[in-house]
Design a protein around this motif. Structure first.
Motif, PDB file in Angstrom:
ATOM      1  N   ASP A 142       0.854  -1.189   0.000  1.00 53.01           N
ATOM      2  CA  ASP A 142       0.000   0.000   0.000  1.00 53.01           C
ATOM      3  C   ASP A 142       0.880   1.226   0.000  1.00 53.01           C
ATOM      4  O   ASP A 142       1.841   1.318   0.785  1.00 53.01           O
ATOM      5  N   ILE A 143       0.569   2.173  -0.880  1.00 48.52           N
ATOM      6  CA  ILE A 143       1.335   3.410  -0.980  1.00 48.52           C
ATOM      7  C   ILE A 143       0.449   4.549  -0.541  1.00 48.52           C
ATOM      8  O   ILE A 143      -0.579   4.838  -1.166  1.00 48.52           O
ATOM      9  N   ASP A 144       0.832   5.205   0.556  1.00 49.23           N
ATOM     10  CA  ASP A 144       0.082   6.315   1.120  1.00 49.23           C
ATOM     11  C   ASP A 144       0.715   7.619   0.664  1.00 49.23           C
ATOM     12  O   ASP A 144       1.873   7.904   0.982  1.00 49.23           O
ATOM     13  N   ALA A 145      -0.042   8.406  -0.092  1.00 48.15           N
ATOM     14  CA  ALA A 145       0.472   9.676  -0.615  1.00 48.15           C
ATOM     15  C   ALA A 145       0.058  10.859   0.240  1.00 48.15           C
ATOM     16  O   ALA A 145       0.155  12.008  -0.184  1.00 48.15           O
ATOM     17  N   SER A 146      -0.439  10.627   1.447  1.00 47.63           N
ATOM     18  CA  SER A 146      -0.951  11.715   2.294  1.00 47.63           C
ATOM     19  C   SER A 146       0.037  12.115   3.381  1.00 47.63           C
ATOM     20  O   SER A 146      -0.348  12.552   4.447  1.00 47.63           O
ATOM     21  N   SER A 147       1.317  11.909   3.143  1.00 50.86           N
ATOM     22  CA  SER A 147       2.300  12.319   4.140  1.00 50.86           C
ATOM     23  C   SER A 147       2.442  13.832   4.162  1.00 50.86           C
ATOM     24  O   SER A 147       2.048  14.543   3.232  1.00 50.86           O
TER      25      SER A 147
ATOM     26  N   SER B  38       5.473  13.295  -0.009  1.00 54.32           N
ATOM     27  CA  SER B  38       6.078  12.097  -0.570  1.00 54.32           C
ATOM     28  C   SER B  38       5.209  10.873  -0.271  1.00 54.32           C
ATOM     29  O   SER B  38       4.381  10.887   0.633  1.00 54.32           O
ATOM     30  N   THR B  39       5.410   9.824  -1.044  1.00 55.39           N
ATOM     31  CA  THR B  39       4.657   8.595  -0.844  1.00 55.39           C
ATOM     32  C   THR B  39       5.319   7.747   0.232  1.00 55.39           C
ATOM     33  O   THR B  39       6.548   7.680   0.318  1.00 55.39           O
ATOM     34  N   LYS B  40       4.508   7.087   1.023  1.00 56.51           N
ATOM     35  CA  LYS B  40       5.005   6.244   2.104  1.00 56.51           C
ATOM     36  C   LYS B  40       4.459   4.840   1.901  1.00 56.51           C
ATOM     37  O   LYS B  40       3.278   4.588   2.122  1.00 56.51           O
ATOM     38  N   PRO B  41       5.304   3.894   1.482  1.00 56.98           N
ATOM     39  CA  PRO B  41       4.810   2.527   1.252  1.00 56.98           C
ATOM     40  C   PRO B  41       4.628   1.773   2.561  1.00 56.98           C
ATOM     41  O   PRO B  41       5.345   1.980   3.541  1.00 56.98           O
ATOM     42  N   THR B  42       3.651   0.862   2.559  1.00 54.78           N
ATOM     43  CA  THR B  42       3.359   0.011   3.703  1.00 54.78           C
ATOM     44  C   THR B  42       3.137  -1.408   3.203  1.00 54.78           C
ATOM     45  O   THR B  42       2.486  -1.621   2.179  1.00 54.78           O
TER      46      THR B  42
END
Length: 514
Positions: A350-355, A359-363
């Motif tokens: 899962d890639i969260d782009a709401s940082s 930047s994108t934060k993968p999980t």
């Protein structure tokens, strides 16, 4: 005595209150009136015509193709009665009615794309819709027919009355085409034709309008045999004189081009399954892949499968759905057993782009159930139904579920639940042909296994203390692809080694029965 005193006290209080009320009324006559005016409030009356909204069916789907209508304008429906069948990027879904009433309008024809969240059918829930509502809901075809003016004779001329036996002018022109058309060419309306998606796909390939074909199946359903019979009648020599002469692409090519053999290009729209594959593979190829291949000895598995099939045939231990085991249930079970040791292959990214910094934060999301998708070749194209919770199933249970999904896939009846929720995929291309392959990782998964064709090869028998000798071996190639963002080569090699060991020594599965 007590009751008399109480009654006198109550009468005294009533006279005091009445006097105060009269005094205030004299000061402000309009403040207190004997019968104050009250306004009655009523709830908003229900609309007679209720639009049915195409609900969200999940998986981020924004539009669906109307495969077939089960109703038509003027039909009476009850709550939860089937209205239509739609096909999304995942599977076909049957939409039911939320109201009981009379169908007034179909917003889409069969074959058109319906938008999620928009009305797709109007239902009169009271049966007493107003005239202006009915006018707005009248299909355009009916309005055109009603608006056609009747011929009016010119002033001073008597009306023209056709003589008995006379042929109208509209029929006299082109008398060669005045013969009545066959019943198979009568247009019934697109919503009146019932057929499976596979049958509709066949009609598109043969260039036949399915609404022209009379159905002989259940409830008037059009079958593949009906299509083939219709095409044979259309192409027969007896039917050619009456058939409309439509120019073919070859007729439109000049003789010079036909003789020189120039390249001809005919554009064709993608089928719904091809569109689904186009979108899915476009997203999947954004995943950085790497390939890992291994050769697996199937000799012991071939012997075990042969013994188990004999037992099934003699003792009748099958549950009625499985009469013969294939190699695929054993491989699926081996993959599930390897996921217990290497759960990262059962995860998703899962890639969260709401940082905060944009930047994108993968999980990495781990999943407990082993839902293994199985690629199947169907008349509609490539479909990937999912065998759910493989870890709790035995070999017979996996084989029975595969048989159920295969039968639904061939009939084009896979539901959205059958097609969603996969965590890893197995593609058995070897059943068709091909020794090596490079499978593509499915979106929301991190690994996929491709199975090649099993073949017989000579090999050396390596028995300690004995002289080496050449023996027959059944070998098969396993091709793995993984998401290199989260899975490294060593992890995939260890997981593939677990699968290879279990397949080469299938008796190990007995020790892990649940």
């Amino acid at each position: 005595m007590f009751w008399q005193q109480s009654s006198r006290a109550l009468r005294r209080q009533w006279r005091i209150c009445n006097g105060l009320r009269q005094s205030v009324a004299k000061a402000r006559p309009s403040a207190f009136s004997p019968h104050p005016a009250r306004s009655f409030h009523a709830a908003r009356s229900l609309l007679a015509v209720k639009p049915v909204i195409l609900a969200d069916i999940g998986e981020g789907i924004v539009e669906c193709e109307i495969i077939q209508w089960f109703v038509e304008p003027g039909a009476r429906v009850e709550e939860f009665s089937p209205l239509c069948e739609v096909q999304s990027d995942k599977a076909s879904v049957e939409i039911t009615s939320r109201f009981a009433g009379v169908v007034k309008k179909l917003h889409y024809d069969a074959g058109e794309m319906a938008k999620v969240g928009k009305p797709f059918v109007d239902i009169d829930i009271q049966g007493d819709a107003k005239a202006e509502d009915l006018e707005t809901l009248t299909p355009p075809e009916a309005l055109v027919e009603e608006s056609k003016p009747s011929p009016v004779p010119a002033a001073g001329q008597p009306p023209v009355v056709p003589a008995p036996g006379a042929i109208p002018a509209s029929q006299s022109q082109g008398s060669e085409q005045s013969a009545p058309a066959p019943a198979s060419l009568e247009r019934k309306g697109k919503h009146a034709s019932l057929a499976t998606p596979a049958t509709r796909h066949l009609s598109k390939e043969l260039g036949v309008e399915i609404s022209h074909i009379p159905g002989t199946g259940k409830d008037g359903r059009v079958t593949k045999e009906d299509i083939y019979k219709f095409v044979n009648r259309r192409n027969s020599p007896a039917a050619q004189p009456t058939a409309p002469t439509t120019p073919t692409p070859a007729d439109l090519v000049s003789p010079d081009v036909a003789t020189t053999g120039a390249q001809q290009e005919t554009p064709m729209s993608l089928t719904r399954t091809q569109e689904m594959m186009f979108k899915t593979m476009t997203r999947s190829l954004n995943i950085p892949h790497f390939l890992y291949a291994d050769e697996v000895d199937f000799t012991s598995l071939v012997e075990l499968r042969s013994r188990l099939n004999k037992v099934l045939h003699k003792s009748g231990l099958s549950d009625g759905q499985v009469s013969k085991l294939s190699y695929l249930p054993f491989i699926i079970k081996a993959v599930s057993m390897s996921l217990y040791k290497h759960p990262i292959l059962n995860a998703r990214v899962d890639i969260d782009a709401s940082s905060s910094n944009g930047s994108t934060k993968p999980t990495l999301v781990h999943r407990s159930q082993h839902n293994i998708g199985v690629a199947m070749d169907t008349p509609q194209g490539l479909l990937v139904p999912v065998v759910k919770n493989v870890g709790t199933l035995n070999i017979l249970g996996i084989a029975a579920e595969l048989a159920r999904l295969q039968s639904l896939a061939v009939a084009g009846k896979l539901s959205l639940q059958d097609m969603s929720g996969g965590t890893i995929t197995v593609s058995n291309i070897g059943s068709i042909g091909g020794t090596y392959l490079s499978p593509v990782v499915v979106e929301r998964e991190v690994a996929i296994l491709g199975i090649g064709r099993m073949r017989t090869v000579p090999a050396f028998s390596m028995v300690p203390g004995e002289e080496d000798k050449v023996v027959r071996r059944q070998v098969c190639n396993f091709s793995w692809s993984a998401d290199h963002r989260v899975v490294d080569g060593a992890t995939l090699a260890r997981a593939a080694e677990v699968v290879r060991t279990i397949v080469e020594e299938p008796d190990v599965m007995v020790m892990h029965l649940r």
